[in-house]
Motif scaffolding. Structure first.
Motif, PDB file in Angstrom:
ATOM      1  N   GLY A   2      18.337 -11.446 -19.850  1.00 41.84           N
ATOM      2  CA  GLY A   2      17.106 -12.231 -19.900  1.00 41.84           C
ATOM      3  C   GLY A   2      16.211 -12.037 -18.681  1.00 41.84           C
ATOM      4  N   ILE A   3      16.451 -10.950 -17.939  1.00 37.46           N
ATOM      5  CA  ILE A   3      15.659 -10.704 -16.727  1.00 37.46           C
ATOM      6  C   ILE A   3      14.691  -9.554 -16.959  1.00 37.46           C
ATOM      7  CG2 ILE A   3      15.775 -10.087 -14.282  1.00 37.46           C
ATOM      8  CD1 ILE A   3      18.789 -11.052 -14.461  1.00 37.46           C
ATOM      9  N   GLU A   4      13.431  -9.736 -16.529  1.00 42.04           N
ATOM     10  CA  GLU A   4      12.436  -8.669 -16.665  1.00 42.04           C
ATOM     11  C   GLU A   4      11.997  -8.194 -15.279  1.00 42.04           C
ATOM     12  OE1 GLU A   4       9.534 -10.925 -19.049  1.00 42.04           O
ATOM     13  OE2 GLU A   4       9.765  -9.324 -20.532  1.00 42.04           O
ATOM     14  N   PRO A   5      12.310  -6.944 -14.921  1.00 43.64           N
ATOM     15  CA  PRO A   5      11.838  -6.422 -13.634  1.00 43.64           C
ATOM     16  C   PRO A   5      10.309  -6.470 -13.589  1.00 43.64           C
ATOM     17  CG  PRO A   5      13.309  -4.830 -14.721  1.00 43.64           C
ATOM     18  CD  PRO A   5      13.025  -5.911 -15.704  1.00 43.64           C
ATOM     19  N   THR A   6       9.773  -7.029 -12.514  1.00 43.63           N
ATOM     20  CA  THR A   6       8.320  -7.235 -12.439  1.00 43.63           C
ATOM     21  C   THR A   6       7.788  -6.827 -11.068  1.00 43.63           C
ATOM     22  OG1 THR A   6       8.555  -9.108 -13.947  1.00 43.63           O
ATOM     23  CG2 THR A   6       6.480  -8.952 -12.725  1.00 43.63           C
ATOM     24  N   LEU A   7       6.775  -5.976 -11.088  1.00 44.11           N
ATOM     25  CA  LEU A   7       6.143  -5.528  -9.848  1.00 44.11           C
ATOM     26  C   LEU A   7       4.806  -6.244  -9.655  1.00 44.11           C
ATOM     27  CD1 LEU A   7       5.720  -3.538  -7.414  1.00 44.11           C
ATOM     28  CD2 LEU A   7       4.661  -1.978  -9.062  1.00 44.11           C
ATOM     29  N   ALA A   8       4.620  -6.872  -8.511  1.00 46.75           N
ATOM     30  CA  ALA A   8       3.323  -7.463  -8.171  1.00 46.75           C
ATOM     31  C   ALA A   8       2.546  -6.463  -7.317  1.00 46.75           C
ATOM     32  CB  ALA A   8       3.519  -8.758  -7.400  1.00 46.75           C
ATOM     33  N   ILE A   9       1.334  -6.152  -7.736  1.00 41.09           N
ATOM     34  CA  ILE A   9       0.476  -5.238  -6.979  1.00 41.09           C
ATOM     35  C   ILE A   9      -0.652  -6.055  -6.352  1.00 41.09           C
ATOM     36  CG2 ILE A   9      -1.122  -3.279  -7.134  1.00 41.09           C
ATOM     37  CD1 ILE A   9       0.536  -2.228  -9.472  1.00 41.09           C
ATOM     38  N   VAL A  10      -0.804  -5.955  -5.053  1.00 38.89           N
ATOM     39  CA  VAL A  10      -1.877  -6.671  -4.360  1.00 38.89           C
ATOM     40  C   VAL A  10      -2.922  -5.645  -3.923  1.00 38.89           C
ATOM     41  CG1 VAL A  10      -2.469  -8.204  -2.449  1.00 38.89           C
ATOM     42  CG2 VAL A  10      -0.196  -8.365  -3.530  1.00 38.89           C
ATOM     43  N   ARG A  11      -4.128  -5.775  -4.454  1.00 39.47           N
ATOM     44  CA  ARG A  11      -5.182  -4.833  -4.113  1.00 39.47           C
ATOM     45  C   ARG A  11      -6.400  -5.582  -3.588  1.00 39.47           C
ATOM     46  NH1 ARG A  11      -9.140  -3.520  -7.544  1.00 39.47           N
ATOM     47  NH2 ARG A  11      -7.851  -3.752  -9.405  1.00 39.47           N
ATOM     48  N   LEU A  12      -6.911  -5.155  -2.432  1.00 37.49           N
ATOM     49  CA  LEU A  12      -8.122  -5.758  -1.859  1.00 37.49           C
ATOM     50  C   LEU A  12      -9.285  -4.795  -2.067  1.00 37.49           C
ATOM     51  CD1 LEU A  12      -5.978  -7.589  -0.616  1.00 37.49           C
ATOM     52  CD2 LEU A  12      -7.240  -7.553   1.525  1.00 37.49           C
ATOM     53  N   GLY A  13     -10.291  -5.249  -2.806  1.00 34.64           N
ATOM     54  CA  GLY A  13     -11.437  -4.384  -3.054  1.00 34.64           C
ATOM     55  C   GLY A  13     -11.193  -3.437  -4.216  1.00 34.64           C
ATOM     56  N   GLU A  14     -12.155  -2.532  -4.428  1.00 33.87           N
ATOM     57  CA  GLU A  14     -12.069  -1.664  -5.601  1.00 33.87           C
ATOM     58  C   GLU A  14     -12.184  -0.197  -5.242  1.00 33.87           C
ATOM     59  OE1 GLU A  14     -15.090  -3.335  -8.231  1.00 33.87           O
ATOM     60  OE2 GLU A  14     -13.529  -4.678  -9.011  1.00 33.87           O
ATOM     61  N   ASP A  15     -11.482   0.207  -4.208  1.00 36.24           N
ATOM     62  CA  ASP A  15     -11.466   1.615  -3.821  1.00 36.24           C
ATOM     63  C   ASP A  15     -11.009   2.454  -5.022  1.00 36.24           C
ATOM     64  OD1 ASP A  15     -11.245   3.466  -1.139  1.00 36.24           O
ATOM     65  OD2 ASP A  15      -9.814   4.068  -2.685  1.00 36.24           O
ATOM     66  N   PRO A  16     -11.814   3.484  -5.389  1.00 34.50           N
ATOM     67  CA  PRO A  16     -11.478   4.271  -6.582  1.00 34.50           C
ATOM     68  C   PRO A  16     -10.074   4.874  -6.527  1.00 34.50           C
ATOM     69  CG  PRO A  16     -13.650   4.893  -5.716  1.00 34.50           C
ATOM     70  CD  PRO A  16     -13.049   3.969  -4.727  1.00 34.50           C
ATOM     71  N   SER A  17      -9.639   5.332  -5.367  1.00 33.41           N
ATOM     72  CA  SER A  17      -8.311   5.956  -5.318  1.00 33.41           C
ATOM     73  C   SER A  17      -7.223   4.901  -5.506  1.00 33.41           C
ATOM     74  CB  SER A  17      -8.111   6.755  -4.034  1.00 33.41           C
ATOM     75  OG  SER A  17      -7.966   5.893  -2.932  1.00 33.41           O
ATOM     76  N   ASP A  18      -7.456   3.683  -4.992  1.00 34.08           N
ATOM     77  CA  ASP A  18      -6.513   2.581  -5.243  1.00 34.08           C
ATOM     78  C   ASP A  18      -6.420   2.296  -6.741  1.00 34.08           C
ATOM     79  OD1 ASP A  18      -6.007   2.218  -2.584  1.00 34.08           O
ATOM     80  OD2 ASP A  18      -7.073   0.311  -2.360  1.00 34.08           O
ATOM     81  N   ILE A  19      -7.595   2.232  -7.369  1.00 33.72           N
ATOM     82  CA  ILE A  19      -7.612   1.864  -8.785  1.00 33.72           C
ATOM     83  C   ILE A  19      -6.931   2.936  -9.631  1.00 33.72           C
ATOM     84  CG2 ILE A  19      -9.188   1.532 -10.765  1.00 33.72           C
ATOM     85  CD1 ILE A  19     -10.952  -0.107  -8.844  1.00 33.72           C
ATOM     86  N   SER A  20      -7.156   4.189  -9.261  1.00 32.65           N
ATOM     87  CA  SER A  20      -6.531   5.275 -10.004  1.00 32.65           C
ATOM     88  C   SER A  20      -5.014   5.247  -9.824  1.00 32.65           C
ATOM     89  CB  SER A  20      -7.144   6.600  -9.541  1.00 32.65           C
ATOM     90  OG  SER A  20      -6.198   7.616  -9.503  1.00 32.65           O
ATOM     91  N   TYR A  21      -4.584   4.989  -8.596  1.00 36.63           N
ATOM     92  CA  TYR A  21      -3.146   4.893  -8.283  1.00 36.63           C
ATOM     93  C   TYR A  21      -2.528   3.736  -9.070  1.00 36.63           C
ATOM     94  CZ  TYR A  21       0.967   4.242  -5.163  1.00 36.63           C
ATOM     95  OH  TYR A  21       2.231   4.090  -4.641  1.00 36.63           O
ATOM     96  N   GLU A  22      -3.265   2.606  -9.071  1.00 35.41           N
ATOM     97  CA  GLU A  22      -2.796   1.409  -9.769  1.00 35.41           C
ATOM     98  C   GLU A  22      -2.601   1.684 -11.264  1.00 35.41           C
ATOM     99  OE1 GLU A  22      -4.824  -2.339  -8.698  1.00 35.41           O
ATOM    100  OE2 GLU A  22      -5.207  -2.544 -10.846  1.00 35.41           O
ATOM    101  N   LYS A  23      -3.601   2.359 -11.850  1.00 36.95           N
ATOM    102  CA  LYS A  23      -3.507   2.675 -13.283  1.00 36.95           C
ATOM    103  C   LYS A  23      -2.270   3.503 -13.577  1.00 36.95           C
ATOM    104  CE  LYS A  23      -8.318   2.553 -14.802  1.00 36.95           C
ATOM    105  NZ  LYS A  23      -9.513   3.377 -15.022  1.00 36.95           N
TER     106      LYS A  23
END
Lengths: 282, 282
Positions: free
Chosen positions: A29-50
């Motif tokens: 009953g456990i779901e591994p979950t990753l929290a991503i904290v992003r400040l701002g909308e740097d395109p390379s961050d967003i691409s990495y996040e996707k």
């Protein structure tokens, strides 16, 4: 012709084992979950996040995105991270770096609970790597580079390995992980003299110089195994590693390409850390 | 004949600067004070303690000895250390290691305030060394070895330095300090192959193998600079370094003796840390 060590093959092997581990967690009953904290909308961050979200979804790892303003204050970010630390549903926390200038990165690093620090930001996890204690979380890029060697059955015991990079996120932890595998490790950098002589004598060269196609055949021998961690743009704006791949391809034993080499394993290693964190807390 | 790099000459140079710094502190009404925590009465601990007290007294550094039973519990030792952490008169805390088996060394290490951790036990200080941040406290033995090089004006920039030892207290921090000085560093150990070839090619060899007279002329060249950190007893029960001193003495450029080499600098480095800690808090 050199054997080409592709990242995807290694990532797939790691993922295969992860699928089984995630299933076991789900059964409880456990779901591994990753929290991503992003400040701002740097395109390379967003691409990495996707990229991470996509890989995570395929594996059955949940993601929670905390998107915040670039103007966020250190104390506010501390509060967000502490909430994630205390949230039992969160298995791992990834904070995108570099952080905006106004944020005290040292404070943030120490705030992330060592048990959820899947990107190895907390100095306590870094100290563990230094101690040769692999029970914590290893930083993604050096871990990915090592995984390529291990999953290709390249023995490290007693081998002479040259690491070209002395940064805290790549070269130093990589050297520590190699020592743990009983390799003899030489750490080179911009001030190193006669680099070609040093690399030519080595069994394995792991490079993260960040200078496109800098290392040519002069740096290697026919038995060289090359792990190219460097990523830069060549003159034509094409992504390239530190090694002049075309020049050395038929003159060395094994080599990782760029792209599709080490970079194709880092996300998997990060997600593997999320599962590891979840297992520890299960 | 090789130039003999004696520890005392280096220790005296460091002490000379310390005397001035201590005077400045005294002028402000501050007395640098080292707290020594010893559990039990191990003869080597007591002899080490006497040496430190003597050196400290000569320099005008006060010492406070906390002598406790071997049977002390971890929580009790934690309380003692916390008291020392909170005592404004104490500039540095030295806890003798190895601690008795019943004590959780990890807990103790983390309890010592990083600001008073003159023996570099706290993983936060170790992490700083790893980060290349020399603002904290460096561990004594590797610091002493580096001081011998610096105080003999031996340039490290771009030099090939071989470190034979990969422990957390000697080899690893030493490698990090050498990188900070822009040396190219090779870390060797018991599993290293063709050690003689590697050391022979190096500019500087820093060894802490702990095998009496193990390294003979085969391992060096006429320009070799040797820092011998090893301490063991030879067949005749005489204290000896890793290097067969008589064998190599006339075949290398510079060498530290054992005894009267690196070991003669470690106490001074520890006391230097006490003054450094005191200055930071002044």
């Amino acid at each position: 012709m050199a054997e080409i060590l592709r990242g995807k093959v290694v990532a797939d092997k790691i993922k295969e084992k992860m699928v089984e581990r995630i299933k076991k967690l789900n059964d409880k009953g456990i779901e591994p979950t990753l929290a991503i904290v992003r400040l701002g909308e740097d395109p390379s961050d967003i691409s990495y996040e996707k990229g991470i979200i996509k890989s995570a979804e395929k594996l059955g790892i949940k993601t929670v995105i905390k998107e915040e303003e670039v103007s966020l204050k250190t104390e506010e970010l501390v509060n967000i991270i502490e909430e994630l630390n205390n949230d039992d549903k969160i298995s791992g926390i990834l904070v995108f770096r570099p952080l905006p200038k106004g944020i005290d990165e040292e404070v943030i690093s120490k705030t992330i609970s060592p048990e959820k620090d899947v990107d190895c930001m907390n100095p306590l996890n870094l100290a563990k790597i230094f101690e040769g204690d692999m029970s914590g979380f290893a930083p993604g890029t050096p871990k990915a580079a090592i995984e390529i060697l291990i999953n290709n059955n390249i023995d490290l015991e007693g081998k002479n390995v040259v690491v070209i990079n002395r940064s805290l996120v790549v070269g130093k932890p990589l050297a520590m992980m190699l020592l743990e595998k009983n390799a003899t490790v030489t750490i080179c950098h911009s001030r190193t003299k006669d680099l070609d002589k040093i690399t030519k004598d080595a069994d394995i060269v792991m490079t993260a110089l960040g200078r496109a196609k800098f290392l040519d055949e002069k740096y290697f021998n026919k038995d060289s195994i090359i792990i190219d961690i460097g990523v830069s743009m060549d003159e034509d704006g094409k992504m390239s590693g530190d090694v002049d791949f075309e020049n050395v391809e038929d003159k060395v034993a094994k080599i990782t390409p760029v792209p599709r080499g080490v970079g194709s394993v880092t996300n998997t290693v990060l997600l593997d850390n999320v599962v590891k964190g979840c297992e520890k807390r299960a």
